[in-house]
Design an enzyme around this catalytic site. Structure first.
Site, short mmCIF file in Angstrom:
data_model
loop_
_atom_site.label_atom_id
_atom_site.label_comp_id
_atom_site.label_asym_id
_atom_site.label_seq_id
_atom_site.Cartn_x
_atom_site.Cartn_y
_atom_site.Cartn_z
N ASP A 1 45.20 -81.38 -22.04
CA ASP A 1 44.68 -81.46 -20.66
C ASP A 1 43.96 -80.00 -20.33
O ASP A 1 44.75 -79.09 -19.78
CB ASP A 1 45.82 -81.67 -19.80
CG ASP A 1 45.39 -81.64 -18.31
OD1 ASP A 1 44.15 -81.71 -17.94
OD2 ASP A 1 45.98 -81.63 -17.47
N SER B 1 58.37 -22.89 -11.53
CA SER B 1 58.64 -21.49 -11.12
C SER B 1 59.14 -21.59 -9.52
O SER B 1 58.78 -22.44 -8.95
CB SER B 1 57.71 -20.41 -11.34
OG SER B 1 56.61 -20.72 -10.56
N SER C 1 58.18 -19.99 -6.95
CA SER C 1 56.97 -20.17 -5.99
C SER C 1 56.46 -21.53 -5.73
O SER C 1 55.94 -21.90 -4.71
CB SER C 1 55.75 -19.22 -6.60
OG SER C 1 55.18 -19.59 -7.70
N SER D 1 47.08 -77.25 -9.82
CA SER D 1 46.61 -77.74 -11.20
C SER D 1 45.51 -77.00 -11.62
O SER D 1 44.60 -76.38 -11.13
CB SER D 1 46.14 -79.37 -11.01
OG SER D 1 47.14 -79.99 -11.24
N THR E 1 56.80 -16.53 -14.08
CA THR E 1 55.99 -17.57 -14.12
C THR E 1 54.99 -17.38 -15.26
O THR E 1 54.11 -16.60 -15.11
CB THR E 1 54.89 -17.83 -12.81
OG1 THR E 1 55.76 -17.85 -11.63
CG2 THR E 1 53.86 -19.00 -12.81
N HIS F 1 42.17 -82.75 -16.38
CA HIS F 1 42.52 -83.77 -15.46
C HIS F 1 42.07 -83.93 -13.67
O HIS F 1 42.19 -84.47 -13.06
CB HIS F 1 44.05 -84.08 -15.21
CG HIS F 1 45.03 -83.12 -14.27
ND1 HIS F 1 45.47 -82.26 -14.98
CD2 HIS F 1 45.09 -83.29 -13.06
CE1 HIS F 1 46.21 -81.48 -13.78
NE2 HIS F 1 45.90 -82.26 -12.41
MN MN Z 1 55.31 -18.97 -9.89
#
Ligand code: MN
Length: 743
Positions: free
Chosen positions: A551, A255, A257, A676, A330, A503
């Site tokens: 590995d 709204s 406001s 590694s 609103t 390794h």
């Molecule tokens: Mn409002």
């Protein structure tokens, strides 16, 4: 006479200049101002004051069509923030007694004999107009319920705390009450509703306060929506079986406001909120509604993609403030009516599931409804529909959080709409709406759910990165040998185990010679598990001088790792945690589904973490080459001098390796020696899943652990142990770690 009057009126209206508001009237003593559109009608002035001060009479004023500023009568000035004065304090004393308390003032409390003190001895007046800490209460513990206390600025009626007794609160003039005006001592010896507080209009919540109270509670709610909740608090994995057990309604006031800026920030806040929610191991169903005179749902609960966080985010981003043409209205109730309608539909479709679904409403508004009737009435209907009644346990099924938008929020109205629960807070008012963004951004920091795998904190470009929070699953491994130190990396995969490369270790390395560092904590090693099939000399008959097949190694630590936001586990394929990360749910999800999602197609985007300097981890993006592109890896390897004599290159590069490197489609950064054992990771949305372990490369163009500047050799290839092919072995070693491997 008559024509003359008309003439003069016409002349006047022509001559009438467009009004401008007087700039002199907004010069604020002790502060600064900014204007949205100069001194034109409709422009807004916003004031800022130094910390501990607030702009009087308000944070902003508007240039009205009559050429006056709103609230023009009071000359703007920055005034000192006050904290509410304790007007009543039971069964004890407080010092000093003054009419007014300002920022930095300290209150000291004392209880009379026979009364025990709850809460702090000292409370300090903070720059946001609140006293530090919780309310101090002196209680003789004679009641059924504990003494509910009296917040500063409030008066309490009722001093008997037996079951069914009531206490009522009022605030001193010029203050507003947040929380419950009235509380009842319940059968279970706790108070109904939420603890009240009294606030001046300029009092606000800090992002930290919001992040803490909001997310601490929300993460509990998420966990509570788990039907198979593990009671053990130390291991709180979330396992919502199917999606849709939580509905989240995001409602934005559009709204007049509120204004376009606040509306846009509310959109940003919603996006951050959903992103944060999406990084938890649960999948809510979303609805998004904006409203002014009318309510417009942008996402309905019943939409196919209402559980798809990214789709919901996309639709929020497309929301326009201008969609609501009639901005004068609103109609908060209309927005809640949409919620009501969607819930009704869900109820009709599957009443059983409906009653098991938790609901969260996130309402961002400045209050001030002016049409459609009382929004609280609609809230009442929603509660009825969810069968929430006084003294039943269904309160958990609805949480209404209200965030006050803008400086001129109707505090009363937003407080009325928010849930009132003990001890959580549901109504928040912040100094600026961008503080809301900060609050949601901090949500992950305070989340209790630490064992979730493959998380990483993202940092905005203008913020300094904490590499430990960015790569919280990296472990540094040091092996000390006579006269030398070898460095490797690993990944945290559980509380006791680090996944790394075999390794890195010699067969005769002593366990005490190995140390593991995660974050700033160093761990001793209890055991080292190397894959039984790892045998560097095992393929010499096939002219492979040094085989890296299998590995893989797991380091078992002497003590368990305490997870934190700086130390977290990595996701491994084919675990339940990874199902969550990949958003693959249900009992039918198989290991192969994970592998398919993570590794398909000829090129897969992946990354590894390189340590160029001490404490300077860097993400390095690479492509995993598969299918035909992988064949090119083998061909390139064959072209290299030291591999030329191997009759079948597949004896060196077995199917157990993933390949990265080279210059197509992009130049991949190379791995170096110190990398590694580190993880090769596939990012998925905001989560990270380990697919490989850095093993070996064809060409070493590194200076020790540093990448050499200059072009990467075109034939350079890196190979990584494929984790998905080592899972039988990993699963066996990690069987006590609660990872829940899939079939
Ligand atoms: Mn409002």
């Amino acid at each position: 006479m008559l024509p003359l009057i008309l003439l003069s009126q016409v002349a006047m209206s022509i001559a009438l200049p467009t009004p401008q508001c007087d700039l002199n009237k907004i010069i604020i003593a002790g502060g600064e101002y900014s204007l949205t559109n100069g001194t034109n009608v409709g422009s807004t002035v916003q004031y800022t004051c130094p910390e501990g001060k607030y702009p009087h009479p308000s944070y902003s004023q508007e240039c009205l069509p009559n050429g006056n500023w709103s609230k023009q009568k009071a000359k703007p000035e920055c005034k000192a923030v006050q904290c509410p004065r304790p007007v009543m304090f039971e069964s004890g004393e407080f010092y000093p007694r003054k009419d007014r308390y300002f920022v930095g003032d300290v209150l000291e409390f004392e209880c009379w004999g026979g009364f025990k003190m709850f809460g702090p001895v000292n409370r300090t007046c903070q720059p946001n107009g609140k006293w530090s800490g919780e309310n101090t209460i002196c209680d003789d513990q004679e009641g059924d319920c504990p003494n509910p206390g009296i917040p500063p600025g409030a008066r309490k009626v009722g001093d008997s705390y037996k079951i069914e007794n009531t206490v009522k609160y009022t605030c001193e003039p010029r203050m507003e009450l947040f929380g419950s005006k009235e509380r009842v001592c319940k059968e279970d010896k706790s108070w109904s509703g939420a603890e009240p507080s009294c606030r001046y209009w300029y009092t606000f919540d800090t992002p930290k306060e919001v992040a803490e109270s909001f997310t601490a509670h929300l993460s509990e709610t998420i966990e509570a929506s788990d039907p198979d909740k593990v009671e053990d608090q130390a291991y709180r994995a979330i396992k919502v079986q199917t999606g849709g057990l939580m509905n989240i309604f995001i409602i934005m006031d559009a709204s007049k406001s509120v204004g376009v800026d606040n509306f846009n920030t509310a959109k940003d806040v919603s996006v951050v909120f959903i992103e944060r929610m999406a990084s938890y191991d649960f999948i809510p169903r979303y609805s998004v509604i904006s409203y002014a005179s009318f309510a417009k749902p942008a996402v309905l609960l019943s939409d196919d993609d209402s559980t798809d966080a990214e789709a919901v985010i996309e639709r929020i981003k497309n929301l326009k403030y201008s969609e609501h043409e009639d901005k004068q209205g609103t109609n908060t109730r209309a927005a809640l009516y949409e919620v009501h309608k969607m819930l009704s539909l869900q109820n009709v479709r599957d009443p059983k599931k409906f009653m098991e679904t938790r609901n969260v409403i996130l309402l961002m508004t400045d209050g001030k409804h002016n049409m459609g009737g009382d929004p609280n009435l609609e809230m009442k209907y929603i509660r009825q529909m969810l069968n929430i009644r006084k003294n039943n346990t269904r309160e958990d099924y609805l949480d209404v959080y209200v965030f006050g938008l803008g400086d001129e929020t109707d505090n009363n109205e937003i407080n009325e709409l928010a849930s009132k629960k003990n001890p959580e807070k549901h109504v928040f008012k912040m100094q600026s709406i961008s503080d809301m963004l900060t609050a949601f951004d901090e949500m992950l920091d305070v989340a209790e759910i630490l064992q979730m795998c493959g998380l990483s904190r993202e940092f905005p470009p203008d913020q300094e990165e904490d590499v430990q929070e960015k790569f919280p699953w990296i472990a540094k491994i040091t092996i000390t040998r006579a006269g030398s130190e070898e460095k490797c990396k690993g990944s945290i995969v559980s509380k006791f185990f680090i996944l790394t490369a075999a390794h890195c270790f010699y067969i005769d390395d002593a366990l005490h010679a190995i140390t593991v560092k995660v974050g700033d904590k160093t761990f001793k090693v209890k055991n080292l598990h190397r894959h039984e099939k790892y045998d560097p000399a095992g393929k010499q008959d096939k002219k492979v001088p040094n085989s890296f097949d299998y590995d893989v190694a797991l380091i078992e630590l002497e003590k368990n790792i305490e997870f934190s936001r700086k130390i977290r586990p990595m996701c491994l394929p084919c675990t339940t945690g990874t199902s969550w990360a990949l958003k693959q749910r249900g009992k039918s999800v198989k290991c192969a589904d994970h592998v398919q999602t993570l590794l398909s197609g000829e090129l897969v985007k992946a990354m590894f973490i390189a340590e160029e300097k001490e404490k300077a981890f860097q993400r390095k993006d690479v492509f995993i080459k598969r299918e035909n592109k992988r064949l090119a890896c083998l061909d390139d390897t064959k072209k290299i001098e030291k591999f030329k004599d191997i009759p079948d290159i597949k004896d060196a590069v077995t199917d157990n390796f993933l390949c990265t490197g080279g210059i197509e489609p992009e130049v991949d950064p190379q791995t170096c020696k110190g990398d590694s054992g580190g993880p090769l990771v596939v990012p998925f949305k905001r989560r990270f899943i380990q697919v490989g372990i850095i093993s070996w490369g064809t060409i070493n163009s590194c200076n020790g652990s540093k990448r050499k500047p200059g072009p990467v050799p075109a034939l350079s290839r890196d190979f990584h142990t494929d984790v998905s092919r080592m899972l039988d072995w990993i699963r066996e070693k990690l069987k006590e770690e609660g990872l829940e491997f899939l079939d």
